[in-house]
Design a protein around this motif. Structure first.
Motif, PDB file in Angstrom:
ATOM      1  N   ASN A 187      -7.428   4.260   1.298  1.00 37.51           N
ATOM      2  CA  ASN A 187      -6.211   4.239   2.098  1.00 37.51           C
ATOM      3  C   ASN A 187      -5.023   4.734   1.285  1.00 37.51           C
ATOM      4  N   GLU A 244      -5.522  -0.838   5.880  1.00 37.53           N
ATOM      5  CA  GLU A 244      -6.734  -0.030   6.070  1.00 37.53           C
ATOM      6  C   GLU A 244      -7.460  -0.329   7.368  1.00 37.53           C
ATOM      7  N   VAL A 301      -2.425   9.302   8.826  1.00 36.52           N
ATOM      8  CA  VAL A 301      -3.694   8.577   8.631  1.00 36.52           C
ATOM      9  C   VAL A 301      -4.057   7.805   9.895  1.00 36.52           C
ATOM     10  N   THR A 355       0.822  -1.208   0.000  1.00 29.13           N
ATOM     11  CA  THR A 355       0.000   0.000   0.000  1.00 29.13           C
ATOM     12  C   THR A 355       0.855   1.257   0.000  1.00 29.13           C
ATOM     13  N   SER A 403      -7.589  -1.176  -0.865  1.00 30.08           N
ATOM     14  CA  SER A 403      -8.252  -0.006  -0.290  1.00 30.08           C
ATOM     15  C   SER A 403      -7.836   1.256  -1.033  1.00 30.08           C
ATOM     16  N   LEU A 430      -8.853   2.654   9.305  1.00 32.19           N
ATOM     17  CA  LEU A 430      -9.963   3.262   8.557  1.00 32.19           C
ATOM     18  C   LEU A 430     -11.217   2.404   8.669  1.00 32.19           C
ATOM     19  N   VAL A 451     -12.929   2.244   1.483  1.00 26.26           N
ATOM     20  CA  VAL A 451     -11.934   1.676   2.401  1.00 26.26           C
ATOM     21  C   VAL A 451     -11.749   0.198   2.086  1.00 26.26           C
TER      22      VAL A 451
END
Length: 509
Positions: free
Chosen positions: A83, A156, A110, A54, A80, A159, A189
């Motif tokens: 994300n 994620e 985040v 990610t 995600s 989130l 998400v």
């Protein structure tokens, strides 16, 4: 109720109480943000391999406005999208003027923002249900220190936690537009959070009566991304759905019996601590269903919380039927959902006399304190999280990745079974199915051929715009992994607390 609203609108006299009220309203999110920042500093060096997939997407998006794990190839393996977008934004915000993007620092931004949203959402839940404010404190802490959630930092998971808590808060308040906004963000998400969105929308009367604005707002928020992904990236649903559902099991373990997989001697304590609030939440959910039968008038106002718990069970059931591997972050949604149910139930219990307050306080302590102890007892800052399955630590992968990048330059190298951290620190063209969509094309064909009429139609529709003529990128090198010692040039030794020692060798093709 009307008198309470009217009183809330009266001007403060002489003004100081209103200022104190604003101060208290700001103190709670500021406290959550500060504590979350300290926690992130303790875990930032232990991110798992999938987190760096990610982060690789986020860095390429921030630096090159490119969607892919590596700069040379467009891909659609980011589960995600929200994300990735937020990590890219956070990394850009942390950039020193004229310097580089810092995605790991962006992950901290985040992380803090998501946990602050969790705290804010819990405060709304306690206010809507008139629970003691300590309920919000305990609920936020229970999610923050949960080993399964914290071990997947960078993915994620935080989130997901924020989305589920906020969906519950807006459902309790009956705010259709606010719920629709969060619902649209939730499916960005993770698309599978649609399970919770649908159950809330149909199971909560205040939302069901305003279903049109709920659906309309959610589509306005989420649909643009899915349309873009369908046309530009070859499928509306990320390729990870295809990749993960074709991986099979971890030996005898799939998602359904996956918790047993984590009960090995190295992880059983963290696993029990992580699932304990979910088990307590399941018991609380059963109690709520029984209460609903005998005292519907009293229990009904907790309905949205019950729907959240049922969503957690439905999510677990759906993933069990898919037969996917028991990746730790797949358990976060049901764990968080049932944790919220438990915390709200304990908060309601704490409204009673001294005995009930004592029981509720003990329940909170049994959830938060053991998890906090395990998180800290193993040493801070972390070099590896308590729930860890990667074949090497982040530090080892980073060292080897940098050396491989210096060795191969602009050439292309085929990755070993884990690509995320190596590719991130190599900053080279390293490929596998997560980085090279040409390697996904054969999987698409095989999956469609094996699917039934309905699933086959949906897959063909989803991959309608995929370039089926795309071929895997040619490689100049490959990285061979060995569990037995090997030596020689272009060979590196790595280590993991989960799997022990391993060796990787760079081989020219």
């Amino acid at each position: 109720m009307g008198r309470a609203v009217a009183a809330a609108r009266l001007p403060a006299e002489p003004g100081e109480p209103a200022k104190r009220g604003v101060g208290r309203a700001l103190l709670w999110p500021a406290t959550v943000a500060l504590v979350s920042a300290v926690v992130f500093l303790g875990v930032r060096g232990s991110l798992i391999d999938d987190s760096f997939i990610t982060l690789g997407y986020a860095r390429n998006l921030a630096e090159h406005f490119h969607w892919g794990l590596v700069e040379a190839e467009t891909a659609n393996s980011a589960t995600s999208p929200l994300n990735v977008l937020l990590l890219a934004l956070g990394g850009t915000l942390t950039r020193v003027a004229g310097g580089q993007v810092h995605p790991v620092a962006g992950a901290g931004v985040v992380f803090v923002a998501a946990m602050t949203a969790v705290g804010w959402g819990f405060a709304r839940i306690t206010r809507a249900l008139r629970l003691p404010f300590f309920t919000a404190v305990a609920g936020t802490a229970a999610i923050l220190v949960n080993p399964f959630v914290l071990s997947a930092t960078g993915l994620e998971v935080h989130l997901i936690s924020a989305a589920l808590v906020l969906l519950t808060a807006y459902a309790l308040e009956g705010r259709a537009v606010g719920f629709g906004v969060v619902a649209g963000l939730a499916v960005l998400v993770r698309l599978d959070l649609v399970v919770f969105v649908v159950l809330f929308a149909l199971g909560v009367g205040a939302l069901r009566r305003r279903l049109l604005p709920v659906v309309g707002v959610a589509l306005v928020v989420s649909l643009p991304w899915f349309v873009f992904s369908w046309f530009a990236l070859g499928s509306a649903i990320p390729d990870t759905f295809l990749i993960k559902t074709t991986q099979g099991a971890f030996g005898e373990y799939t998602y359904g019996n996956g918790p047993e997989y984590y009960l090995d001697p190295k992880r059983w304590k963290a696993t029990l601590v992580a699932f304990a609030p979910a088990v307590a939440g399941l018991v609380t959910l059963l109690g709520w269903l029984g209460w609903l039968v005998v005292r519907r008038d009293q229990a009904a106002r907790f309905g949205p919380v019950g729907v959240l718990g049922l969503g957690g069970l439905a999510y677990y059931g759906a993933y069990s039927l898919l037969g996917v591997p028991p990746y730790q972050w797949y358990y976060v949604a049901p764990i968080v959902a049932l944790t919220v149910v438990f915390v709200v139930g304990a908060g309601w219990l704490a409204r009673g006399g001294a005995f009930r307050v004592g029981v509720a306080s003990l329940a909170f302590a049994l959830v938060v304190l053991p998890a906090s102890y395990l998180d800290v007892h193993r040493g801070v800052p972390w070099t590896a999280p308590p729930i860890f399955g990667s074949w090497a630590t982040a530090a080892d992968y980073a060292r080897v990745g940098r050396e491989i990048g210096a060795r191969i330059g602009d050439a292309t190298v085929a990755a070993p079974p884990e690509i995320g951290t190596l590719a991130y620190f190599c900053e080279c063209t390293m490929v596998d199915t997560f980085a090279d969509q040409g390697r996904v094309v054969p999987l698409v064909g095989r999956r469609i051929a094996a699917a039934g009429p309905v699933a086959g139609f949906l897959l063909r529709l989803d991959y309608h715009w995929l370039d089926r003529a795309r071929r895997p990128r040619p490689v100049d090198y490959r990285l061979d992994w060995s569990w037995t010692p090997i030596s020689g040039p272009d060979t590196w030794h790595l280590s993991s607390p989960a799997t022990g020692d391993g060796w990787v060798r760079l081989v020219r093709i």
